[in-house]
Each structure stands twice: as structure tokens, then as C-alpha cells.
Design a protein around this motif. Structure first.
Motif, PDB file in Angstrom:
ATOM      1  N   ASP A  25       0.837  -1.207   0.000  1.00  0.00           N
ATOM      2  CA  ASP A  25       0.000   0.000   0.000  1.00  0.00           C
ATOM      3  C   ASP A  25       0.866   1.249   0.000  1.00  0.00           C
ATOM      4  O   ASP A  25       0.597   2.210  -0.745  1.00  0.00           O
ATOM      5  N   LEU A  26       1.895   1.241   0.821  1.00  0.00           N
ATOM      6  CA  LEU A  26       2.780   2.399   0.907  1.00  0.00           C
ATOM      7  C   LEU A  26       3.468   2.647  -0.421  1.00  0.00           C
ATOM      8  O   LEU A  26       3.580   3.782  -0.887  1.00  0.00           O
ATOM      9  N   ARG A  27       3.924   1.578  -1.065  1.00  0.00           N
ATOM     10  CA  ARG A  27       4.580   1.729  -2.364  1.00  0.00           C
ATOM     11  C   ARG A  27       3.603   2.265  -3.401  1.00  0.00           C
ATOM     12  O   ARG A  27       3.947   3.123  -4.217  1.00  0.00           O
ATOM     13  N   GLN A  28       2.354   1.779  -3.345  1.00  0.00           N
ATOM     14  CA  GLN A  28       1.339   2.242  -4.296  1.00  0.00           C
ATOM     15  C   GLN A  28       0.990   3.699  -4.046  1.00  0.00           C
ATOM     16  O   GLN A  28       0.911   4.508  -4.968  1.00  0.00           O
ATOM     17  N   PHE A  29       0.807   4.076  -2.795  1.00  0.00           N
ATOM     18  CA  PHE A  29       0.392   5.429  -2.456  1.00  0.00           C
ATOM     19  C   PHE A  29       1.509   6.443  -2.680  1.00  0.00           C
ATOM     20  O   PHE A  29       1.252   7.614  -2.917  1.00  0.00           O
ATOM     21  N   SER A  30       2.756   6.009  -2.577  1.00  0.00           N
ATOM     22  CA  SER A  30       3.876   6.945  -2.716  1.00  0.00           C
ATOM     23  C   SER A  30       4.364   7.064  -4.142  1.00  0.00           C
ATOM     24  O   SER A  30       5.213   7.899  -4.442  1.00  0.00           O
ATOM     25  N   SER A  31       3.837   6.255  -5.057  1.00  0.00           N
ATOM     26  CA  SER A  31       4.268   6.335  -6.452  1.00  0.00           C
ATOM     27  C   SER A  31       3.793   7.639  -7.070  1.00  0.00           C
ATOM     28  O   SER A  31       2.678   8.074  -6.854  1.00  0.00           O
ATOM     29  N   THR A  32       4.663   8.284  -7.848  1.00  0.00           N
ATOM     30  CA  THR A  32       4.321   9.564  -8.483  1.00  0.00           C
ATOM     31  C   THR A  32       4.368   9.481  -9.999  1.00  0.00           C
ATOM     32  O   THR A  32       4.312  10.494 -10.672  1.00  0.00           O
ATOM     33  N   GLN A  33       4.512   8.301 -10.534  1.00  0.00           N
ATOM     34  CA  GLN A  33       4.612   8.173 -11.979  1.00  0.00           C
ATOM     35  C   GLN A  33       3.237   8.286 -12.622  1.00  0.00           C
ATOM     36  O   GLN A  33       2.249   7.730 -12.126  1.00  0.00           O
ATOM     37  N   ALA A  34       3.155   9.033 -13.725  1.00  0.00           N
ATOM     38  CA  ALA A  34       1.884   9.179 -14.427  1.00  0.00           C
ATOM     39  C   ALA A  34       1.380   7.826 -14.946  1.00  0.00           C
ATOM     40  O   ALA A  34       0.189   7.591 -15.044  1.00  0.00           O
ATOM     41  N   SER A  35       2.346   6.913 -15.239  1.00  0.00           N
ATOM     42  CA  SER A  35       1.958   5.609 -15.755  1.00  0.00           C
ATOM     43  C   SER A  35       1.270   4.757 -14.695  1.00  0.00           C
ATOM     44  O   SER A  35       0.698   3.728 -14.985  1.00  0.00           O
ATOM     45  N   ALA A  36       1.341   5.198 -13.423  1.00  0.00           N
ATOM     46  CA  ALA A  36       0.733   4.427 -12.347  1.00  0.00           C
ATOM     47  C   ALA A  36      -0.781   4.546 -12.348  1.00  0.00           C
ATOM     48  O   ALA A  36      -1.447   3.862 -11.578  1.00  0.00           O
ATOM     49  N   LYS A  37      -1.352   5.434 -13.158  1.00  0.00           N
ATOM     50  CA  LYS A  37      -2.803   5.547 -13.216  1.00  0.00           C
ATOM     51  C   LYS A  37      -3.402   4.257 -13.747  1.00  0.00           C
ATOM     52  O   LYS A  37      -2.996   3.752 -14.788  1.00  0.00           O
ATOM     53  N   ALA A  38      -4.347   3.764 -13.000  1.00  0.00           N
ATOM     54  CA  ALA A  38      -4.976   2.493 -13.363  1.00  0.00           C
ATOM     55  C   ALA A  38      -6.239   2.354 -12.527  1.00  0.00           C
ATOM     56  O   ALA A  38      -6.579   3.224 -11.721  1.00  0.00           O
ATOM     57  N   ALA A  39      -6.945   1.250 -12.748  1.00  0.00           N
ATOM     58  CA  ALA A  39      -8.111   0.966 -11.930  1.00  0.00           C
ATOM     59  C   ALA A  39      -7.656   0.619 -10.510  1.00  0.00           C
ATOM     60  O   ALA A  39      -6.678  -0.107 -10.322  1.00  0.00           O
ATOM     61  N   PHE A  40      -8.334   1.164  -9.512  1.00  0.00           N
ATOM     62  CA  PHE A  40      -7.989   0.869  -8.123  1.00  0.00           C
ATOM     63  C   PHE A  40      -9.268   0.864  -7.298  1.00  0.00           C
ATOM     64  O   PHE A  40     -10.292   1.450  -7.686  1.00  0.00           O
ATOM     65  N   ASP A  41      -9.203   0.229  -6.152  1.00  0.00           N
ATOM     66  CA  ASP A  41     -10.360   0.101  -5.273  1.00  0.00           C
ATOM     67  C   ASP A  41     -10.463   1.346  -4.398  1.00  0.00           C
ATOM     68  O   ASP A  41      -9.675   1.534  -3.467  1.00  0.00           O
ATOM     69  N   ILE A  42     -11.439   2.205  -4.670  1.00  0.00           N
ATOM     70  CA  ILE A  42     -11.595   3.444  -3.912  1.00  0.00           C
ATOM     71  C   ILE A  42     -12.028   3.148  -2.475  1.00  0.00           C
ATOM     72  O   ILE A  42     -11.704   3.918  -1.544  1.00  0.00           O
ATOM     73  N   VAL A  43     -12.726   2.032  -2.254  1.00  0.00           N
ATOM     74  CA  VAL A  43     -13.155   1.674  -0.901  1.00  0.00           C
ATOM     75  C   VAL A  43     -11.944   1.403  -0.022  1.00  0.00           C
ATOM     76  O   VAL A  43     -11.874   1.846   1.134  1.00  0.00           O
ATOM     77  N   HIS A  44     -10.965   0.674  -0.573  1.00  0.00           N
ATOM     78  CA  HIS A  44      -9.746   0.380   0.184  1.00  0.00           C
ATOM     79  C   HIS A  44      -8.996   1.680   0.513  1.00  0.00           C
ATOM     80  O   HIS A  44      -8.479   1.843   1.629  1.00  0.00           O
ATOM     81  N   VAL A  45      -8.955   2.608  -0.434  1.00  0.00           N
ATOM     82  CA  VAL A  45      -8.282   3.886  -0.213  1.00  0.00           C
ATOM     83  C   VAL A  45      -8.983   4.669   0.895  1.00  0.00           C
ATOM     84  O   VAL A  45      -8.344   5.235   1.792  1.00  0.00           O
ATOM     85  N   ILE A  46     -10.331   4.707   0.869  1.00  0.00           N
ATOM     86  CA  ILE A  46     -11.083   5.463   1.877  1.00  0.00           C
ATOM     87  C   ILE A  46     -10.852   4.883   3.268  1.00  0.00           C
ATOM     88  O   ILE A  46     -10.573   5.610   4.232  1.00  0.00           O
ATOM     89  N   ARG A  47     -10.971   3.570   3.381  1.00  0.00           N
ATOM     90  CA  ARG A  47     -10.808   2.937   4.694  1.00  0.00           C
ATOM     91  C   ARG A  47      -9.385   3.128   5.227  1.00  0.00           C
ATOM     92  O   ARG A  47      -9.185   3.408   6.425  1.00  0.00           O
TER      93      ARG A  47
END
Length: 442
Positions: A278-300
């Protein structure tokens, strides 16, 4: 005789009356003269004051001022021009303006004749022939109009190009300093967000790591016991000695605990791996990292980390589906949700009832996330400025005023929408819309 005497008396009376009338007329004329004199003196004083005011304004001007008639003859100059030419104002009156100023490649006088009330030449580059050499000027030309509305000449106001360049340089330096200060504040806000993220990660990692650490201590003790037992076996200890040793060291219980200890340790390690992912995903700043993700997991996750750092408790209600996919940069959206949750917590700091409702649902080929708090809401004066950079309602030193501004920029880059309004039942309502998977984010 009597009639002649009466006639003489009547003529004398008429003469006296006429003389009195003359005296009255003279008194009236004198009074008018005195009144006119007073008015004239008052007008002269006003004129002198206006002249002194005009002269003081002219003398305080650093720009060159030249007033000329329709034929290009100089009618007036200011102190700045006198300093450049090293001549006093009276000696310059009547001088053709072309003797002092020239316009490279273009005759000056025809150019000045083009200046009228509807056509004003601005920022004309000319050369002033000063006593110490030529001085390039940037000149503004405008018509001089008399009381009848007719053009009677031209007014030229010029500034040395060197001063303009110096002013532009100072302006650029000030702009660069402002940009640097802004970058530092933005970096400060990013570091604050990073601090919240690190604090949340630390709390999250603490439980599984403590569990793994405790299990490993137990496994280490069991390993030492088993090593002692197997050393005794290899040295040829009797069955009775081995049985007594096994009983004293409670090896049967240790062997039964091994499976649960290993499973618990593996479970803790998996949890640590998930947090790191999660930390690696949240700290990534690359534009290519845009993709489908679970917004519920992010909110919680975002809400959980804020709760861990909060100094007071908040009743959080989750109105979330098990899973809901959005499209974008999971790390950046996590930062936005963290900012929104943190703002909601800050708004409820002094509230008697602290409740936060977090919800998410599909909406218009995307997802809609809402956060409703029980705080005091937003004042009418603050509402238009919520997303302005450096605007904050927090005390000095408690916020940079960049959190919502950065969040708004992130959502705009995702082609989403972010708004914060007052809820009809009280408190503030934040609405965040993001495109769903498969939507064009370009």
C-alpha cells in the motif's frame, strides 16, 4: 419774483437728489470693485496653489516630460529632462522637439501629428540627445486638448530603457522569490501529508511486527530446547533420561505450538507485506501508475490512519460497498481523501458531537465519494475561498492553506470534480467524483 424763487428751489432740490444718486452709484461701483478685487485675489491664490502643485508633481517625476504644440515646438518640460540636457526649462521653450529627440528610422514630427484623441502611440522607442550622450527612451504619446476640445499639441512621457530593464529585473527577482516561497510551502504541505502517512504506517506496522517479534522469541526458546534435546539423543542418553528431559522442558507442548506460531508469524509477515505494498502504491508519483484501483480500500485506509493520529475520538459510519473501482492514481487520491478526512476532524475539534459519514457509490460512469461531518459548517465569507492557495481558517502555524488547493489540482488532473458545501442538516459535505475504469483520462 415768488415764482422765480420757487423754481430755483426746485432745481436745487433736483440737483441735490441727482448728486445723492451719483454718490450711491459710486458706492455701488466701489463695492463691486472691492468684491471683484477680493475674488481676483482669491483666484490668484488658487492659481498659484495649482501652479505650485503642478510644479511639484512635475519636479518629482523621474520620467521625462515634454509638452509641445502642433508644430513640434516645446511648450514645457520637467526637471528630469533638464537634468538630461543640462539646460533649464526657459531655455528649452520654443526649441523644436526634433532637436532633442529622434526616432530611429522614422521622422518624429509626422509621427507626432498622427497622435489624436482616437489614436495614441504607446511605448515608442526614441533616442534623447542629452548633454552626456544619447539616452534610449520608451515614450508614451498622447494628445493635448484645449477647453474647446481641439488638439493643440502632444504630451510625451518617456522612461529610460535602462530603468525599465532594471525594473523588469527586480520584478523577475521578486517573482522568482515568490515562486521559491510557494514551492517551499507546497513542499511543507507535502511533508505534512507524508508525516501523516508515515505515522499511519508506523501504527499499522506496529501490531503485526510486534506479533511476529513475540512469536520469534517463543520460537527461539523452543529451538534452544529442541537443540538441547537432540544433542542428548546424539550423545546416547537413555530412554528414561530423554523422557525426563522431554517432560521437564515441556517439549510436547512446544511441538504442538509450533504450527500456530509459524502460522501466526506468516500471517503477520503477510500483513506487513500488504502494508508495504500500500505504501509503495500510495507513494508512487509516476503518471503511468494511473490504473483501476479500489476506492473503498483507499477510503478505509486513509480514515484509519487519521483515526490513529487523532487526539480525540470520532464516530465514523462507513456506507461503502465491498469493492468499487475508480480510475486514476491511487496514491494521489489517497492524499486527497486524507486531506478531506483530516479537515473534517479539524472542523469537529470543538464540537460536542463528533460524527463522520463516509460513503461511496457508482455515479455517472464514475464513482461518487462523500464525507459528511458534524462540525460548524462553512461561513459565507470562507466558502468562495476554500480552494484558494494559502487560504486557511486555522490559527497561524496550524496549517499552510495548501491542502485543499493541492487536492483540487489533483482531482482536476484526474478530470474529476471536488466541492465542499454546507449540509442542510448541519455540518459540511465534501463531494468527490472520479471517472470509473475504462473512462478516457487523457
Amino acid at each position: 419774483m415768488t415764482n422765480e424763487h420757487e423754481v430755483d428751489n426746485e432745481q436745487a432740490i433736483q440737483a441735490d437728489v441727482a448728486w445723492v444718486d451719483v454718490i450711491h452709484k459710486m458706492d455701488e461701483a466701489y463695492a463691486d470693485l472691492v468684491r471683484s478685487q477680493v475674488e481676483l485675489e482669491s483666484k490668484n491664490v488658487e492659481l498659484e496653489e495649482a501652479q505650485r502643485y503642478f510644479d511639484s508633481v512635475q519636479s518629482s517625476m523621474n520620467d521625462v516630460l515634454i509638452v509641445c504644440d502642433n508644430h513640434g515646438k516645446i511648450d514645457g518640460v520637467n526637471r528630469a529632462l533638464s537634468e538630461f540636457t543640462d539646460e533649464d526649462s526657459p531655455s528649452l521653450l520654443g526649441t523644436p522637439v526634433e532637436e532633442l529627440i529622434s526616432c530611429p528610422g522614422v521622422p518624429l514630427l509626422p509621427l507626432l501629428k498622427q497622435v489624436d484623441s482616437k489614436h495614441i502611440e504607446r511605448d515608442v522607442d526614441v533616442v534623447l540627445h542629452g548633454s552626456f550622450g544619447d539616452v534610449p527612451l520608451s515614450v508614451n504619446c498622447s494628445p493635448r486638448i484645449n477647453h474647446r476640445g481641439r488638439k493643440v499639441g502632444v504630451v510625451l512621457v518617456g522612461r529610460p530603457v535602462g530603468e525599465l530593464q532594471r525594473a523588469y529585473k527586480e520584478l523577475n527577482e521578486a517573482h522568482a522569490e515568490l515562486q521559491l516561497a510557494q514551492q517551499r510551502l507546497v513542499q511543507s504541505e507535502k511533508m505534512a501529508s507524508l508525516g501523516r502517512l508515515v505515522a499511519g504506517v508506523a501504527h499499522e506496522l506496529n501490531n503485526p511486527i510486534s506479533f511476529v517479534y513475540g512469536n520469534m522469541h517463543v520460537l527461539q526458546r523452543y529451538t534452544n530446547k529442541l537443540r538441547t534435546y537432540f544433542d542428548a539423543v546424539s550423545e546416547g542418553a537413555t530412554r528414561e533420561d530423554l523422557r525426563d528431559m522431554r517432560s521437564q522442558m515441556r517439549l510436547d507442548k512446544a511441538i504442538k505450538d509450533l504450527d500456530s506460531l509459524v502460522e501466526g508469524t506468516m500471517e503477520g509477515a503477510v500483513r506487513v507485506k500488504e502494508i508495504v505494498d500500500d505504501l509503495r502504491q500510495f507513494s508512487s508519483t509516476q503518471a503511468s501508475a494511473k490504473a483501476a484501483f479500489d476506492i473503498v480500500h483507499v477510503i478505509r485506509t486513509a480514515a484509519h490512519w487519521i483515526v490513529k493520529e487523532s487526539k480525540f475520538s470520532v464516530d465514523i459510519t462507513y456506507q461503502l460497498p465491498p469493492k468499487l473501482d475508480a480510475w486514476g492514481h491511487a496514491g494521489q487520491i489517497h492524499q486527497v481523501v486524507v486531506n478531506l478526512v483530516q479537515n473534517a476532524f479539524d472542523a469537529m475539534a470543538d464540537s460536542e458531537i463528533r460524527s463522520l459519514i463516509l460513503s461511496a457509490e457508482p455515479c455517472h460512469q464514475g464513482v461518487l465519494v462523500t464525507l459528511k461531518d458534524s462540525g460548524p459548517g462553512i461561513s459565507e465569507t470562507d466558502a468562495p475561498n476554500l480552494f484558494e492557495p494559502f487560504f486557511t481558517t486555522k490559527p497561524v502555524g496550524k496549517g499552510t492553506g495548501l491542502g485543499l488547493s493541492i487536492s483540487y489540482g489533483i482531482i482536476a488532473e484526474h478530470h474529476g470534480e471536488l466541492s465542499i458545501i454546507n449540509h442542510e442538516q448541519g455540518g459540511a459535505l465534501a463531494r468527490l467524483w472520479l471517472p470509473g475504469p475504462g473512462e478516457d483520462d487523457a
